[in-house]
Each structure stands twice: as C-alpha cells, then as structure tokens.
Design an enzyme around this catalytic site. Sequence first.
Site, PDB file in Angstrom:
ATOM      1  N   HIS A   1      48.133  10.436 -23.821  1.00 17.27           N
ATOM      2  CA  HIS A   1      47.947  10.741 -25.240  1.00 17.27           C
ATOM      3  C   HIS A   1      48.692  12.036 -25.537  1.00 17.27           C
ATOM      4  O   HIS A   1      48.296  13.119 -25.077  1.00 17.27           O
ATOM      5  CB  HIS A   1      46.466  10.886 -25.577  1.00 17.27           C
ATOM      6  CG  HIS A   1      46.227  11.112 -27.040  1.00 17.27           C
ATOM      7  ND1 HIS A   1      46.312  10.096 -27.977  1.00 17.27           N
ATOM      8  CD2 HIS A   1      45.953  12.242 -27.732  1.00 17.27           C
ATOM      9  CE1 HIS A   1      46.076  10.587 -29.168  1.00 17.27           C
ATOM     10  NE2 HIS A   1      45.862  11.892 -29.059  1.00 17.27           N
TER      11      HIS A   1
ATOM     12  N   GLY B   1      53.590  10.551 -28.388  1.00 15.30           N
ATOM     13  CA  GLY B   1      53.628   9.405 -27.482  1.00 15.30           C
ATOM     14  C   GLY B   1      53.941   8.097 -28.171  1.00 15.30           C
ATOM     15  O   GLY B   1      54.656   7.249 -27.629  1.00 15.30           O
TER      16      GLY B   1
ATOM     17  N   GLY C   1      50.795  11.318 -31.727  1.00 17.59           N
ATOM     18  CA  GLY C   1      51.935  11.497 -32.611  1.00 17.59           C
ATOM     19  C   GLY C   1      53.262  11.527 -31.892  1.00 17.59           C
ATOM     20  O   GLY C   1      54.267  10.993 -32.378  1.00 17.59           O
TER      21      GLY C   1
ATOM     22  N   ASP D   1      34.346  13.208 -27.850  1.00 22.25           N
ATOM     23  CA  ASP D   1      35.571  12.926 -27.105  1.00 22.25           C
ATOM     24  C   ASP D   1      35.341  12.938 -25.607  1.00 22.25           C
ATOM     25  O   ASP D   1      36.120  12.359 -24.847  1.00 22.25           O
ATOM     26  CB  ASP D   1      36.646  13.961 -27.452  1.00 22.25           C
ATOM     27  CG  ASP D   1      37.545  13.497 -28.588  1.00 22.25           C
ATOM     28  OD1 ASP D   1      37.868  12.298 -28.623  1.00 22.25           O
ATOM     29  OD2 ASP D   1      37.925  14.319 -29.428  1.00 22.25           O
TER      30      ASP D   1
END
EC number: 2.7.2.1
Length: 371
Positions: A190, A311, A309, A132
Amino acid sequence: MEGSVTGLNLLALNVGSTTLKGATYALEYSDLNAQPRLLECSRAEIQAGAEPQELLTLLLEALPEPAQRPDVVVHRIVHGGNLCGGHELDAAISAELEALAPLAPLHQPAALTVARAAGRRWPQSRHGVAFDTSFHASLAPWSRRLPIPTDWDALGVRRYGFHGLAFASALREVVAQDATILHGPAVFAHLGGGCSVCAVKDGVSRDTTMSLTPLGGVPGPTRSGDLDPGVLLYMLRQNGGDVNATERRLFHAGGLAGIAGHGDMRVLLPDSEPSAQLAVELFTVRIAQSIAAMATGINGLNHLVFSGGIGHRAALVRAQIVARLEWLGLALDTDLNNAGATRIDARTGPGIWSVAVDEERELAESALVWL
C-alpha cells in the site's frame, strides 16, 4: 419477520492526515434475523483544516445524497491497540483510544475530535469505530514481538501494523476476481501518503513493515520509515532533547521530502534533478526489498498486490519495483500496467494486481458486527 425493511442509513467517516472522506449507505433487510445488505448512496472527499462541526457540515454539503440524520455513524481509527473488529463507541473505548493518540499523532487526535463532534451533532445515532490495526491481529509471534527488553514489551511496545482497512479492501477486490489468493502466500504494497507492505498467508496478515506507530517501515512521501535507533538518539542530543520537534521532522520532512524537498511522486518521476531521481530510486529499492522480506516470512509469493495513490496510479513506480524482483518470477505485462488494468502480470508467474481500495466500505461492513 419477512419482507423488505428499509430506512436505516449509515455514514462512514474516514479522517486522514489532510482529508475527510465520507460515504453514505442504506441498510436493506430482507429478513430482520439476517445480516443487512449495504447499498452505497453517495461519497465525497474534502480537505481537512476546518473545525470539526464545520468540517462535518462541509462534508454533508459535498455529498450528493447526504445523510442529514444518519442512524449509524462509523469512524476510522488508525490505532486500536489490542482492540479488534468493529465496536460501538462508548466512554470506555473512547478513553482507550485517547490513550493511544501519541502513537498515531497525525490521525488519532483528529479522528477522535471528529467522532466527538459527530456525537454532539447526532446524539440519537449509534456511533461505532473500526481500526486499521485490526487486520493485523493475526500477526505471527515472531512479527508481533519486537527485540526489546521484556518490561518494554509489557508496556505494549510491539508491532501492531497499520493500513488494515486498505489491505482488507485490496484483498476483497482481488478475491472477487481470483479467490486463490485466499490460499497460499501473497504480499500487499500500500503506497500512498503513508506506505507499508504486508505479508498475507491464507487470507490473514502474518507480517507487516509498520510497527508500533505509522512512522516505521518503508519510507513514504514525508515519513522517514525505519531508521537506525542511533539516528534518533544522536538528533535528540543535537537538538537538546526536543522530542516534539524531532517527531514533526520525521513525520513531515522525512522520506522522499527529506531527499528531494517534497514527496509528490507525480512531480518527482519526470524530474531530472539528481535529488528527485535519488528519491525515486531509494523508494523503489526499499519497497522491492520489503516485498522480498515479506515473501521470505511466509515462504513464497503467489500474488503481489499494489494499492494506494502511488501504488495504484503510478505505473512507472510499479514497473521499477517489479524489475528488481524478477528473480522471484515476477513479470509485468507492460501494456496492461501502463493502461491501468487490474491484473497486470504477464501470466508466466505470480499474479500482480493494481487495485483501488475502498476504506469507507470496510468501515460500513465493520458496523454489521455490532448493529
């Protein structure tokens, strides 16, 4: 060698703090000297909690077309430190990632445990990892360097940023509809179980709200986000220096949950209790402030992209955030926003987008680098 060469299959494993997501892909070659195409076969999501080998068994049972003997297995790793891009997993990289586990305690140990289990289950497969943190390898120097003593910086205490696979996927989704996002400034928000905001200039990350660990930045459903360092010093003194207990509270009892008792935005939004409304207001204000801050660092805002979820699914949250940013020229089309459209701006200013991300696809794409 010309012709279609098929048979290789890939399994992408995405270990989250509470779930395990998996997706299978077929790698199709039209020319063995060319990069293969990825064809998705199936995907599934299960709750975490079981021991790793059982977890893999449950996932395979949930997949409509399971890869019982995958040729390639790719794992999402939250913290890659200074590692970038996709890598085949070997002992040296495993050791490096293990050393980073204290910086991502909700994700790193679990993901590495599953990776080890997958290695034992499929010893003949090739195993790889993607991080990430990789998306943020291009952070501006003023973002990467923290205002701390030089000897702390020398220990690797700096901004790494997270949610990179999600940001890369969101960028890919918008590019498919409007490639102008690759030229000029854009901000990505996010918002999910973890939340972060990222400034992207000309298609690359230049700044982001999360820093050394996924605990920093904006508040999330259960994570505190940034705090006055004095808060931590004070609470450590209050609880006798119990670092582990303090860490657990900040990860699991902070953010929206610290204010309202839980962090489920679906329940908080219609709740008329003052604590619930305060939690929502604090969240939307802090996200809006961070979007403005990210835009400042890259000298503007041509696009705003929501994902995660919250946003992607919470139209009211998007509306409340954008309402505080109208001075930047942002304007929602209320009908499109409420309908869950992908492009939701009123076409009078910067583009505003709401996209579903596909981290598993990004994992699969990362493997093409080292296969």
